[in-house]
Design a protein around this motif. Structure first.
Motif, short mmCIF file in Angstrom:
data_model
loop_
_atom_site.label_atom_id
_atom_site.label_comp_id
_atom_site.label_asym_id
_atom_site.label_seq_id
_atom_site.Cartn_x
_atom_site.Cartn_y
_atom_site.Cartn_z
N UNK A 230 -29.61 -124.41 -21.78
CA UNK A 230 -30.21 -123.13 -22.16
C UNK A 230 -31.72 -123.24 -22.33
N UNK A 231 -32.19 -124.20 -23.11
CA UNK A 231 -33.60 -124.21 -23.44
C UNK A 231 -34.46 -124.79 -22.35
N UNK A 232 -33.94 -125.74 -21.60
CA UNK A 232 -34.73 -126.23 -20.47
C UNK A 232 -34.88 -125.13 -19.44
N UNK A 233 -33.78 -124.41 -19.18
CA UNK A 233 -33.86 -123.28 -18.26
C UNK A 233 -34.86 -122.25 -18.75
N UNK A 234 -34.87 -121.98 -20.05
CA UNK A 234 -35.81 -121.02 -20.60
C UNK A 234 -37.25 -121.46 -20.37
N UNK A 235 -37.53 -122.73 -20.57
CA UNK A 235 -38.89 -123.22 -20.35
C UNK A 235 -39.29 -123.08 -18.89
N UNK A 236 -38.38 -123.43 -18.00
CA UNK A 236 -38.69 -123.28 -16.58
C UNK A 236 -38.99 -121.83 -16.24
N UNK A 237 -38.20 -120.91 -16.81
CA UNK A 237 -38.40 -119.50 -16.50
C UNK A 237 -39.74 -119.01 -17.02
N UNK A 238 -40.17 -119.47 -18.15
CA UNK A 238 -41.48 -119.04 -18.65
C UNK A 238 -42.58 -119.50 -17.71
N UNK A 239 -42.49 -120.73 -17.26
CA UNK A 239 -43.50 -121.23 -16.32
C UNK A 239 -43.44 -120.45 -15.01
N UNK A 240 -42.22 -120.19 -14.53
CA UNK A 240 -42.04 -119.44 -13.28
C UNK A 240 -42.64 -118.05 -13.40
N UNK A 241 -42.49 -117.44 -14.59
CA UNK A 241 -43.07 -116.12 -14.81
C UNK A 241 -44.57 -116.13 -14.56
N UNK A 242 -45.24 -117.14 -15.11
CA UNK A 242 -46.69 -117.20 -14.93
C UNK A 242 -47.05 -117.39 -13.47
N UNK A 243 -46.34 -118.29 -12.81
CA UNK A 243 -46.65 -118.55 -11.40
C UNK A 243 -46.40 -117.30 -10.56
N UNK A 244 -45.33 -116.58 -10.86
CA UNK A 244 -45.02 -115.38 -10.08
C UNK A 244 -46.07 -114.30 -10.29
N UNK A 245 -46.54 -114.13 -11.53
CA UNK A 245 -47.59 -113.15 -11.77
C UNK A 245 -48.85 -113.52 -10.98
N UNK A 246 -49.18 -114.80 -10.99
CA UNK A 246 -50.34 -115.25 -10.23
C UNK A 246 -50.16 -115.01 -8.74
N UNK A 247 -48.93 -115.25 -8.25
CA UNK A 247 -48.67 -115.05 -6.83
C UNK A 247 -48.78 -113.58 -6.47
#
Lengths: 256, 248
Positions: A230-247
């Motif tokens: 659960x929490x590792x997935x959550x951390x990955x998703x937060x990072x992915x969110x930032x990268x997607x906004x930048x993209x």
């Protein structure tokens, strides 16, 4: 013009770095979920008997999400370097789908962890441990698992030996209260598997019986698995969110 | 006197019975830290140490009765008789006698550190055996029970303790009464759900905005334009007043 050129290069560099991290995290998530799926802990038969294997569903989703993240991160790196609108659009849409799946996996793992309260195991133990006519194989599994748990962790019952006194149980139907206030597995046993002091165990003299409950021994590995997913997935998703906004910002700035 | 009739005191009258001496303290559940002080069918008493020291020849018995029947017990009831047999307790036997021991079993003073207790109800092998009326069998219900120690010399009661306080055993509940409904959601799960939902919503909104506003070319040229050679084309202006119409 030079300034905007620098901005472009900086943004490209950040996006490539972000995608590299996503790719590595995707591999790590896959590895972790494969570990969770293939390495059941000692109390796994108890979880199976509660018919609540959500953590496995979450882990299976995690395996595929991890691989998808790795593949998409490569696509993203190529798209950013080539500044191609089509590639990046495909990347963004596929990443959003992966985001949704991983979100489902995290929430499932977190909910599963909440649902495994001590009472769930207590009820299962009282109704199935040493059941005299086992309905199916899982009753035998429950008995075997509890015996191993109590022997290896030097514990008794879910909350303590008083579980066997406070509630009637399948065990109580075949073992009289005077001879077996609690199962023999709750006694301190010697090398041959016999109680060191049977009267001391029946009386409940400390040192001759296991006075603490087994819930900690059960919930420890279960929680570790659930938190890992659960929490590792959550951390990955937060990072992915930032990268997607930048993209998305980068995409909107690319010339058609 | 021989031949006397209607005499007042027969010569073979038994000696008048003295009431048993009261010794204390009364029996009580043990104060030791034991998990099984009371279970569903047994309980644990402290041994009567230094209580019956004046009665070295007596046999000390434990009398167990339901609380409501304690006052009807007669000290002259003999142990091992059908009137005090464990197997017929609690109907019709109102009180049974068990756990007989001589004073040698209870040496005084108690060695420090030793656990000196009596477990009432521990003998299951003779619980149904009518030939063992003094069996220390498991108690048939949660009680409450009262117990007392009674010292007999032969069949004469010489000393007794007071009845104990009522002892109630544990009653077990059914496991169906255990609530297994979810205890609600933990803070962590709620946090994960809310935060991820918000992030997903922002991303979807961003995607929609991206496609709507920048789907065509309108966003591209202003920010990250590629370097293009800026060439100024020479523009020849032809003034109309340069025409030969001025020759007119």
């Amino acid at each position: 013009m030079a300034k905007s050129d620098d901005c472009v290069h900086i943004l490209q560099g950040l996006l490539v770095f972000g995608n590299v991290v996503i790719g590595m995290c995707g591999i790590a998530l896959t590895a972790e979920c494969i570990y969770v799926v293939s390495n059941p802990h000692g109390a796994y038969p108890l979880l199976k008997a509660t018919e609540n294997s959500d953590i496995h569903a979450a882990a299976w989703i995690g395996i595929f999400v991890g691989l998808a993240l790795f593949a998409l991160s490569i696509l993203g790196i190529i798209g950013v370097i080539k500044a191609s609108r089509t590639l990046l659009l495909v990347y963004i849409i596929l990443m959003l789908i992966t985001f949704a799946f991983e979100m489902a996996s995290c929430i499932t793992a977190a909910t599963h962890q909440d649902s495994l309260t001590p009472n769930v195991f207590l009820k299962q133990m009282l109704e199935r441990y040493q059941k005299s006519e086992p309905n199916n194989n899982s009753d035998n599994e429950v008995t075997k698992t509890w015996n191993e748990l109590m022997l290896q962790n030097h514990c008794c019952g879910v909350n303590g030996p008083s579980d066997w006194q406070e509630y009637t149980s399948a065990f109580r139907l075949t073992h009289s209260d005077a001879d077996y206030p609690w199962p023999r597995a709750c006694c301190v046993l010697d090398a041959k598997g016999l109680p060191v002091n049977l009267d001391g165990c029946k009386l409940g003299v400390s040192g001759y019986y296991n006075s603490n409950g087994c819930y900690d021994a059960i919930s420890g590995p279960v929680n570790a698995h659930a938190w890992g997913v659960a929490w590792f997935g959550f951390a990955i998703l937060c990072w992915t969110f930032c990268v997607l906004l930048g993209t998305m910002f980068y995409w909107s700035g690319i010339e058609y | 006197c021989r031949g006397c009739s209607g005499g007042s005191t027969p010569s073979t009258a038994p000696p008048r019975l003295l009431p048993a001496a009261q010794v204390g303290p009364r029996p009580a559940l043990t104060q030791e830290e034991l998990e099984g002080v009371t279970t569903a069918s047994t309980f644990v008493l402290d041994q009567p140490r230094c209580v019956f020291d004046d009665y070295g020849n007596a046999v000390i018995w434990l009398v167990v009765a339901l609380e409501k029947d304690a006052s009807t017990f007669n000290n002259s009831a003999g142990p091992g008789t059908p009137e005090t047999a464990f197997q017929s307790f609690p109907e019709p036997v109102r009180a049974y006698m068990t756990l007989n021991a001589t004073l040698g079993s209870y040496p005084c003073p108690k060695p420090a550190g030793d656990i000196t207790v009596l477990r009432v109800g521990s003998e299951t092998s003779c619980a149904k055996d009518e030939s063992r009326p003094t069996c220390n069998g498991p108690l048939p219900g949660p009680g409450p029970y009262r117990v007392k120690f009674l010292a007999l010399e032969g069949s004469v009661p010489v000393a007794e303790t007071a009845w104990s306080a009522p002892i109630t055993l544990r009653a077990a509940k059914s496991p169906g009464s255990i609530p297994t409904a979810g205890s609600g959601h933990s803070a962590g799960m709620i946090a994960i759900t809310t935060i991820l939902s918000i992030l997903l919503a922002i991303l979807l909104a961003g995607l929609v905005a991206m496609l709507v506003f920048c789907g065509s070319d309108s966003c591209g040229s202003s920010t990250f334009s590629k370097q293009e050679a800026v060439s100024v084309r020479r523009y020849n202006t032809h003034h109309v007043y340069d025409q030969p119409a001025a020759r007119l």
